[in-house]
Design a protein around this motif. Structure first.
Motif, short mmCIF file in Angstrom:
data_model
loop_
_atom_site.label_atom_id
_atom_site.label_comp_id
_atom_site.label_asym_id
_atom_site.label_seq_id
_atom_site.Cartn_x
_atom_site.Cartn_y
_atom_site.Cartn_z
N THR A 182 0.85 -1.19 0.00
CA THR A 182 0.00 0.00 0.00
C THR A 182 0.89 1.23 0.00
O THR A 182 2.08 1.15 0.33
N PRO A 183 0.33 2.41 -0.36
CA PRO A 183 1.15 3.64 -0.37
C PRO A 183 1.48 4.18 1.02
O PRO A 183 2.24 5.14 1.14
N ASP A 184 0.91 3.58 2.05
CA ASP A 184 1.17 4.06 3.41
C ASP A 184 2.64 3.83 3.77
O ASP A 184 3.26 2.86 3.32
N PRO A 185 3.21 4.70 4.62
CA PRO A 185 4.58 4.48 5.08
C PRO A 185 4.68 3.21 5.91
O PRO A 185 3.74 2.86 6.63
N THR A 186 5.79 2.52 5.79
CA THR A 186 5.97 1.29 6.53
C THR A 186 6.28 1.60 7.99
O THR A 186 6.71 2.71 8.31
N PRO A 187 6.08 0.63 8.90
CA PRO A 187 6.42 0.86 10.31
C PRO A 187 7.88 1.26 10.51
O PRO A 187 8.20 2.07 11.37
N ILE A 188 8.79 0.69 9.69
CA ILE A 188 10.19 1.05 9.81
C ILE A 188 10.41 2.51 9.42
O ILE A 188 11.17 3.25 10.07
N GLN A 189 9.74 2.96 8.36
CA GLN A 189 9.85 4.35 7.94
C GLN A 189 9.33 5.30 9.01
O GLN A 189 9.93 6.35 9.28
N VAL A 190 8.22 4.92 9.64
CA VAL A 190 7.65 5.77 10.70
C VAL A 190 8.62 5.87 11.88
O VAL A 190 8.89 6.96 12.39
N GLU A 191 9.16 4.73 12.30
CA GLU A 191 10.09 4.73 13.43
C GLU A 191 11.38 5.47 13.10
O GLU A 191 11.96 6.14 13.96
N MET A 192 11.84 5.35 11.85
CA MET A 192 13.05 6.06 11.45
C MET A 192 12.85 7.57 11.47
O MET A 192 13.73 8.33 11.90
N ARG A 193 11.66 8.02 11.02
CA ARG A 193 11.38 9.47 11.05
C ARG A 193 11.32 9.97 12.49
O ARG A 193 11.79 11.06 12.81
N LYS A 194 10.71 9.16 13.39
CA LYS A 194 10.67 9.54 14.80
C LYS A 194 12.08 9.61 15.38
O LYS A 194 12.42 10.54 16.13
N TYR A 195 12.90 8.63 15.02
CA TYR A 195 14.27 8.59 15.51
C TYR A 195 15.07 9.80 15.01
O TYR A 195 15.80 10.44 15.78
N GLU A 196 14.93 10.11 13.72
CA GLU A 196 15.64 11.26 13.16
C GLU A 196 15.21 12.56 13.82
O GLU A 196 16.03 13.44 14.10
N LYS A 197 13.91 12.69 14.08
CA LYS A 197 13.41 13.90 14.72
C LYS A 197 13.95 14.02 16.15
O LYS A 197 14.31 15.12 16.59
N ASP A 198 14.00 12.91 16.88
CA ASP A 198 14.55 12.93 18.24
C ASP A 198 16.03 13.31 18.22
O ASP A 198 16.51 14.05 19.09
N ILE A 199 16.77 12.78 17.24
CA ILE A 199 18.19 13.10 17.11
C ILE A 199 18.38 14.59 16.86
O ILE A 199 19.21 15.26 17.49
N ASP A 200 17.60 15.15 15.93
CA ASP A 200 17.70 16.58 15.60
C ASP A 200 17.36 17.44 16.81
O ASP A 200 18.06 18.42 17.10
N THR A 201 16.28 17.09 17.51
CA THR A 201 15.87 17.87 18.69
C THR A 201 16.96 17.85 19.76
O THR A 201 17.28 18.89 20.35
N THR A 202 17.54 16.68 20.00
CA THR A 202 18.60 16.56 21.00
C THR A 202 19.83 17.36 20.60
O THR A 202 20.45 18.04 21.42
N PHE A 203 20.20 17.29 19.32
CA PHE A 203 21.37 18.03 18.83
C PHE A 203 21.17 19.53 18.99
O PHE A 203 22.08 20.25 19.40
N ILE A 204 19.97 20.00 18.67
CA ILE A 204 19.67 21.43 18.80
C ILE A 204 19.74 21.87 20.26
O ILE A 204 20.34 22.91 20.59
N GLU A 205 19.13 21.08 21.14
CA GLU A 205 19.12 21.45 22.56
C GLU A 205 20.54 21.44 23.14
O GLU A 205 20.90 22.33 23.92
N ASN A 206 21.35 20.46 22.76
CA ASN A 206 22.73 20.41 23.26
C ASN A 206 23.55 21.59 22.75
O ASN A 206 24.35 22.16 23.50
N ALA A 207 23.35 21.95 21.48
CA ALA A 207 24.09 23.09 20.92
C ALA A 207 23.71 24.39 21.61
O ALA A 207 24.56 25.24 21.87
N GLU A 208 22.42 24.54 21.93
CA GLU A 208 21.97 25.76 22.61
C GLU A 208 22.53 25.84 24.03
O GLU A 208 22.94 26.91 24.49
N ARG A 209 22.57 24.70 24.73
CA ARG A 209 23.09 24.70 26.09
C ARG A 209 24.58 25.01 26.12
O ARG A 209 25.08 25.65 27.06
N LYS A 210 25.30 24.54 25.11
CA LYS A 210 26.75 24.78 25.07
C LYS A 210 27.10 26.11 24.40
O LYS A 210 28.27 26.48 24.34
#
Length: 217
Positions: A182-210
């Motif tokens: 089906t054209p829906d995103p696969t569970p792996i794609q969904v989890e990967m997007r969540k993981y990438e977003k968490d990585i970006d958010t953490t990187f931004i917060e760490n850069a701001e603190r430092k």
């Protein structure tokens, strides 16, 4: 350069990859303004330059955190009276990825290694689960109760279970080879997007603190 009663709408994603170390506004932002000349000029606006390695072959990826306020400040250098409306992220990452040529066999080797790890890892997980819950014993007892004959270990139950397990995995992961069911995103794609977003958010917060993010003074 002055403009009157004009509004620039700007949208920047949380993470943008660039290939050129000289980053222009058009490389990271989408812009809309009633005055097309403003957009054309700002697209050529240089906002940052990543450092260059002595040996280009050893150039590593570089990441920098920006605040939208810094971008607005740079825009106001050219258009002090321009009203800027942010429609994207307030803080974002620019990732510089040098365009290096990789051996043609590199991707094939990487894909093969990942395939082997995932295949045997998934197989071990399924076998360990079945062993923990005693699926084999359950099937043997059920078969003997229904048919009245002892199970030899390979019956209709085991065969149907194996086929159903394979079909269930294919349907759940929404993939058959390279084709999606089906054209829906696969569970792996969904989890990967969540993981990438968490990585970006953490990187931004760490850069701001430092204090490593690029922001207005």
């Amino acid at each position: 350069m002055g403009v009157k009663n004009e509004t620039l709408y700007i949208k920047i994603d949380q993470n943008t990859i660039v290939m050129d170390r000289h980053v222009k506004l058009s490389d990271i932002a989408k812009m809309e303004c009633a005055d097309a000349a403003v957009v054309r000029r700002l697209k050529q606006k240089k906002i940052y330059t990543f450092s260059d390695a002595v040996n280009p072959k050893r150039q590593k990826n570089q990441m920098k955190v920006f605040s939208i306020l810094k971008i607005i400040e740079l825009i106001h250098e050219d258009y002090p009276n321009l009203e800027v409306t942010n429609e994207g992220e307030s803080d974002f990452i620019i990732e510089y990825t040098p365009d290096r040529e990789k051996p043609k066999c590199f991707n094939a080797i990487k894909t093969t290694v990942l395939w082997v790890i995932i295949f045997f890892g998934a197989a071990f997980t399924i076998m360990a689960f079945n062993n923990d819950v005693g699926v084999g014993n359950v099937f043997s007892r059920f078969y003997e109760q229904v048919t009245g004959t002892p199970s030899n270990g390979v019956t209709e139950l085991e065969i149907c279970y194996s086929i159903g397990l394979a079909v269930g995995i294919i349907i759940f992961f929404n993939h058959v080879g390279r084709k999606k069911i089906t054209p829906d995103p696969t569970p792996i794609q969904v989890e990967m997007r969540k993981y990438e977003k968490d990585i970006d958010t953490t990187f931004i917060e760490n850069a701001e603190r430092k204090g490593h993010s690029i922001d207005v003074n």
